[in-house]
Scaffold this active site. Structure first.
Site, PDB file in Angstrom:
ATOM      1  N   GLY A   1       0.817  -1.210   0.000  1.00  0.00           N
ATOM      2  CA  GLY A   1       0.000   0.000   0.000  1.00  0.00           C
ATOM      3  C   GLY A   1       0.853   1.263   0.000  1.00  0.00           C
ATOM      4  O   GLY A   1       0.544   2.239  -0.700  1.00  0.00           O
TER       5      GLY A   1
ATOM      6  N   ASN B   1      -8.026   3.914   8.802  1.00  0.00           N
ATOM      7  CA  ASN B   1      -7.456   2.736   9.464  1.00  0.00           C
ATOM      8  C   ASN B   1      -7.574   2.777  10.984  1.00  0.00           C
ATOM      9  O   ASN B   1      -7.513   1.740  11.627  1.00  0.00           O
ATOM     10  CB  ASN B   1      -5.987   2.570   9.055  1.00  0.00           C
ATOM     11  CG  ASN B   1      -5.207   3.858   9.109  1.00  0.00           C
ATOM     12  OD1 ASN B   1      -5.530   4.826   8.415  1.00  0.00           O
ATOM     13  ND2 ASN B   1      -4.191   3.894   9.941  1.00  0.00           N
TER      14      ASN B   1
ATOM     15  N   GLN C   1      -7.682  -0.204   3.694  1.00  0.00           N
ATOM     16  CA  GLN C   1      -8.525  -0.785   4.742  1.00  0.00           C
ATOM     17  C   GLN C   1      -9.878  -1.269   4.217  1.00  0.00           C
ATOM     18  O   GLN C   1     -10.534  -2.087   4.852  1.00  0.00           O
ATOM     19  CB  GLN C   1      -8.782   0.231   5.865  1.00  0.00           C
ATOM     20  CG  GLN C   1      -7.559   0.519   6.717  1.00  0.00           C
ATOM     21  CD  GLN C   1      -7.134  -0.652   7.598  1.00  0.00           C
ATOM     22  OE1 GLN C   1      -7.950  -1.473   8.009  1.00  0.00           O
ATOM     23  NE2 GLN C   1      -5.850  -0.733   7.883  1.00  0.00           N
TER      24      GLN C   1
ATOM     25  N   SER D   1      -3.581  -3.413  -0.461  1.00  0.00           N
ATOM     26  CA  SER D   1      -2.445  -4.159   0.074  1.00  0.00           C
ATOM     27  C   SER D   1      -2.859  -5.582   0.438  1.00  0.00           C
ATOM     28  O   SER D   1      -3.986  -5.809   0.875  1.00  0.00           O
ATOM     29  CB  SER D   1      -1.924  -3.426   1.318  1.00  0.00           C
ATOM     30  OG  SER D   1      -0.908  -4.184   1.931  1.00  0.00           O
ATOM     31  N   GLY D   2      -1.929  -6.528   0.254  1.00  0.00           N
ATOM     32  CA  GLY D   2      -2.236  -7.935   0.514  1.00  0.00           C
ATOM     33  C   GLY D   2      -2.443  -8.280   1.982  1.00  0.00           C
ATOM     34  O   GLY D   2      -3.365  -9.022   2.339  1.00  0.00           O
ATOM     35  N   HIS D   3      -1.592  -7.725   2.847  1.00  0.00           N
ATOM     36  CA  HIS D   3      -1.590  -8.227   4.225  1.00  0.00           C
ATOM     37  C   HIS D   3      -2.739  -7.728   5.094  1.00  0.00           C
ATOM     38  O   HIS D   3      -2.891  -8.166   6.228  1.00  0.00           O
ATOM     39  CB  HIS D   3      -0.224  -7.976   4.893  1.00  0.00           C
ATOM     40  CG  HIS D   3       0.054  -6.568   5.294  1.00  0.00           C
ATOM     41  ND1 HIS D   3      -0.061  -6.152   6.601  1.00  0.00           N
ATOM     42  CD2 HIS D   3       0.459  -5.489   4.589  1.00  0.00           C
ATOM     43  CE1 HIS D   3       0.285  -4.861   6.668  1.00  0.00           C
ATOM     44  NE2 HIS D   3       0.599  -4.446   5.463  1.00  0.00           N
TER      45      HIS D   3
ATOM     46  N   THR E   1      11.977  -7.714 -10.922  1.00  0.00           N
ATOM     47  CA  THR E   1      11.425  -9.063 -11.059  1.00  0.00           C
ATOM     48  C   THR E   1      10.263  -9.225 -10.087  1.00  0.00           C
ATOM     49  O   THR E   1      10.368  -8.878  -8.917  1.00  0.00           O
ATOM     50  CB  THR E   1      12.526 -10.109 -10.785  1.00  0.00           C
ATOM     51  OG1 THR E   1      13.593  -9.873 -11.697  1.00  0.00           O
ATOM     52  CG2 THR E   1      11.990 -11.526 -10.959  1.00  0.00           C
TER      53      THR E   1
ATOM     54  N   CYS F   1       1.796   2.370  12.864  1.00  0.00           N
ATOM     55  CA  CYS F   1       2.911   3.195  12.401  1.00  0.00           C
ATOM     56  C   CYS F   1       3.243   4.306  13.378  1.00  0.00           C
ATOM     57  O   CYS F   1       4.339   4.832  13.372  1.00  0.00           O
ATOM     58  CB  CYS F   1       2.581   3.788  11.045  1.00  0.00           C
ATOM     59  SG  CYS F   1       2.019   2.537   9.892  1.00  0.00           S
TER      60      CYS F   1
HETATM   61  C1  LIG Z   1      -1.625  -0.530   6.086  1.00  0.00           C
HETATM   62  C2  LIG Z   1      -2.005   0.703   5.361  1.00  0.00           C
HETATM   63  C3  LIG Z   1      -1.163   1.255   4.390  1.00  0.00           C
HETATM   64  C4  LIG Z   1       0.199   0.693   4.085  1.00  0.00           C
HETATM   65  O1  LIG Z   1       0.142  -0.531   3.421  1.00  0.00           O
HETATM   66  P1  LIG Z   1       1.462  -1.468   3.415  1.00  0.00           P
HETATM   67  O2  LIG Z   1       1.106  -2.586   2.505  1.00  0.00           O
HETATM   68  O3  LIG Z   1       1.653  -1.902   4.838  1.00  0.00           O
HETATM   69  O4  LIG Z   1       2.570  -0.629   2.904  1.00  0.00           O
HETATM   70  C5  LIG Z   1      -1.601   2.380   3.717  1.00  0.00           C
HETATM   71  N1  LIG Z   1      -2.797   2.926   3.984  1.00  0.00           N
HETATM   72  C6  LIG Z   1      -3.636   2.429   4.897  1.00  0.00           C
HETATM   73  C7  LIG Z   1      -4.975   3.060   5.110  1.00  0.00           C
HETATM   74  C8  LIG Z   1      -3.270   1.296   5.626  1.00  0.00           C
HETATM   75  O5  LIG Z   1      -4.106   0.813   6.548  1.00  0.00           O
END
Ligand SMILES: *Cc1c(COP(=O)(O)O)cnc(C)c1O
Length: 381
Positions: A69, A152, A180, A200-202, A238, A326
């Site tokens: 993200g 978030n 989010q 974002s994946g996680h 890559t 963060c």
């Molecule tokens: C977690 C988050 C990000 C950052 O994503 P990453 O994949 O951890 O770099 C950016 N924006 C929001 C709103 C998030 O919750």
């Protein structure tokens, strides 16, 4: 252990790990190679791209995989700024909100050092950006509007449809940080007037270190990472094949289970909010009670310190957060809660509990009972 910090990261699903494993071992080919193993990796990425696109109702060709993200956010902001510079605009103007993730806010601060002008729009006491404020902030030199889909920390879902319409009318590109919201609430980009979207994946039960940027077809965007021709010449390096495959799997699962997860999580989080507010005197809910992410609960316990509550919860095997991951570790109160109009003192009492699709009612009950004890003990000391 009870994990209630799913806004920080989620546990990768078993199916996600299983889908990834071959690409971390025997299927290690480079997707750019022309022999079979390379082609197989390339096909796996194509399939993942389709799964991500399906969740957003867009053509797969408008998805670009990134390292997460943060990179996606950086890419859009930096490219819009630099392109305007190249076209002779010395002080390109960006409109964003004061409650964005640091991936947006700190990129804006960085661009300000390079000459950008940034408007950080205020939000109301529930965390909503007012679309009228967006309209008023537009200037001839505005090059981008970036407003998050859902916050978030407090879970507030922003009026991005309205903001997108305003941007479209003014002919200004509109980006939304949907990290989010993606896979947590329905998002149909065939209807939403959005030009760029970060995910974002996680945050959706996929792996860390992989994300995407949606770029509306026809928009010209240059690379942030220069090098080879990967991602159709827009993102060199890559490919993170295993990560992308895992992300794709997470998207597929997210699409399948979306309605069911939303219902289950919102009923559990409503129950959690109701118990906290009624059983722990003084507790206040942050964010909107209706337009919020289904899995988000954010409260303050006035007079207490979020960190102290977190430590006590941790000892009892419960993992939560007092703001965004963060900014945790620093003692500064959350910029989001301050933007809602809370005092620094009030904001320090923040606790965020974010549920997953595996959170149970028993876990919620255990957490409420633990919090009742902790708050009563800390209030006396
Ligand atoms: C977690 C988050 C990000 C950052 O994503 P990453 O994949 O951890 O770099 C950016 N924006 C929001 C709103 C998030 O919750």
């Amino acid at each position: 252990m009870i994990y209630l910090d799913n806004a920080a990261t989620t546990r990768p699903k078993k199916e996600v790990i299983e889908a990834m494993l071959p690409y971390l071992s025997e299927d290690y080919g480079n997707p750019s190679s022309v022999y079979q193993m390379g082609n197989a990796a390339k096909a796996a990425i194509t399939s993942a791209r389709q799964k991500a696109a399906s969740l957003l109702h867009i053509p797969a060709t408008s998805i670009y995989f990134t390292s997460g993200g943060s990179e996606s956010d950086n890419w859009v902001l930096q490219d819009c700024f630099h392109r305007a510079l190249l076209h002779g605009e010395k002080h390109p103007h960006i409109i964003t909100s004061s409650i964005e993730h640091p991936a947006i806010l700190n990129t804006c601060h960085f661009l300000e050092e390079l000459g950008a002008q940034v408007t950080y729009l205020p939000v109301d006491s529930n965390g909503f950006v007012n679309p009228e404020d967006v309209k008023t902030a537009i200037r001839p030199e505005t090059v981008l509007i970036s407003i998050m889909t859902a916050n978030n920390e407090i879970g507030t879902i922003e009026p991005i449809h309205e903001v997108g319409e305003i941007a479209k009318e003014a002919g200004i590109p509109f980006h939304t940080d949907a990290v989010q919201a993606f896979g947590q609430i329905p998002m149909d980009l065939s209807e939403l007037p959005v030009d760029f979207l970060s995910a974002s994946g996680h945050k959706i039960y996929g792996p860390k270190g992989v994300g995407l940027l949606y770029i509306r077809e026809g928009l010209s965007v240059r690379s942030l990472i220069h090098g080879g021709g990967q991602e159709r010449n827009r993102r060199a390096g890559t490919e993170n094949v295993a990560g992308i495959v895992g992300f794709g799997k997470a998207c597929e699962l997210a699409e399948k289970t979306l309605a069911e997860r939303m219902e289950q999580e919102s009923s559990l989080s409503d129950y959690l909010i109701e118990r906290l507010l009624s059983e722990i005197p003084g507790t206040r809910l942050n964010g909107d009670s209706a337009k919020r992410l289904p899995n988000n609960v954010n409260v303050i316990f006035p007079g207490l310190r979020g960190e102290s509550i977190l430590i006590s919860l941790d000892i009892m095997g419960i993992e939560a957060s007092s703001g965004s991951a963060c900014t945790a570790g620093s003692l500064d109160p959350s910029h989001v809660l301050l933007a809602l109009g809370l005092s620094e003192e009030e904001a320090r009492g923040e606790l965020r509990l974010t549920l997953s699709d595996e959170t149970t009612k028993e876990e919620i009950d255990t957490t409420v009972n633990a919090l009742k004890k902790i708050v009563s003990r800390l209030s006396k000391s």
